[in-house]
Design an enzyme around this catalytic site. Structure first.
Site, PDB file in Angstrom:
ATOM      1  CG  ASN A  88      -2.287   0.618   0.899  1.00 44.33           C
ATOM      2  OD1 ASN A  88      -2.353   1.635   0.214  1.00 44.33           O
ATOM      3  ND2 ASN A  88      -3.355   0.037   1.422  1.00 44.33           N
ATOM      4  CG  HIS A 118      24.004   2.641  11.452  1.00 44.47           C
ATOM      5  ND1 HIS A 118      24.760   2.735  10.310  1.00 44.47           N
ATOM      6  CD2 HIS A 118      22.740   2.991  11.097  1.00 44.47           C
ATOM      7  CE1 HIS A 118      23.982   3.135   9.315  1.00 44.47           C
ATOM      8  NE2 HIS A 118      22.761   3.299   9.770  1.00 44.47           N
ATOM      9  CE  LYS A 184      -7.593 -15.750  17.973  1.00 44.66           C
ATOM     10  NZ  LYS A 184      -8.865 -15.127  17.584  1.00 44.66           N
TER      11      LYS A 184
END
Length: 186
Positions: A88, A118, A184
């Site tokens: 998206n 880094h 879950k």
């Protein structure tokens, strides 16, 4: 013994210092991506977006994959996209460590995938440490989630919107929060 260039060494996970003799090759690759990105983000249809991102990545992106601009990447050469992937608007892929997205993955808007980090030592801070991100088949990454370096998202897993993922996500798990935790198993 085969001599590896800077890109092979990055793929192997080697830390790359700014004073590396081949560092200019990395800078040139980044500059190329910066030059090509405006055309990608000015594209007016998904076929153009795929073609422009294919040019950046150096691989052919399958026609079943859809990317909505704007799309941001700092490097581009280490992005691998499977089939039937949906990305998206306003996602950012920092791919110097490698980003692999398998088939049937959905990525929400404003998702950040960061495959490089880094050192903590301020004297070494400009060193790039590549750590690949892998998103397995049929995973769903919710809006504005952030996936940090070295993380694998398991098959069928769901990352809730806004989550910050700093460790691997098991297959079929739903994770949420900062840092993301399993809420879950589906």
């Amino acid at each position: 013994m085969e001599v590896k260039d800077i890109f092979d060494r990055m793929r192997a996970g080697e830390a790359i210092r700014k004073d590396d003799p081949e560092y200019s090759q990395l800078q040139q690759a980044v500059a190329r991506t910066i030059r090509l990105s405006p055309a990608l983000n000015a594209s007016t249809d998904t076929d153009q977006v795929r073609a422009r991102l294919s040019e950046i990545t150096g691989t052919n992106i399958d026609g079943s994959t859809t990317i909505f601009p704007p799309f941001y990447t700092n490097f581009g050469k280490f992005i691998t996209l499977g089939k039937n992937v949906f990305i998206n608007h306003a996602c950012s892929f920092l791919d110097m460590g490698g980003i692999t997205i398998e088939d049937d993955v959905m990525i929400g808007p404003k998702v950040n995938l960061t495959s490089e980090t880094h050192p903590l030592d301020p004297n070494e801070r400009e060193t790039v440490i590549p750590k690949p991100i892998v998103i397995r088949r049929n995973a769903w990454i919710g809006a504005a989630a952030t996936i940090l370096p070295g993380v694998t998202i398991g098959e069928n897993a769901i990352v809730a919107a806004g989550a910050i993922v700093n460790r691997d996500v098991p297959a079929n798990a739903i994770v949420a929060g900062i840092p993301a935790k399993v809420v879950k198993i589906v």
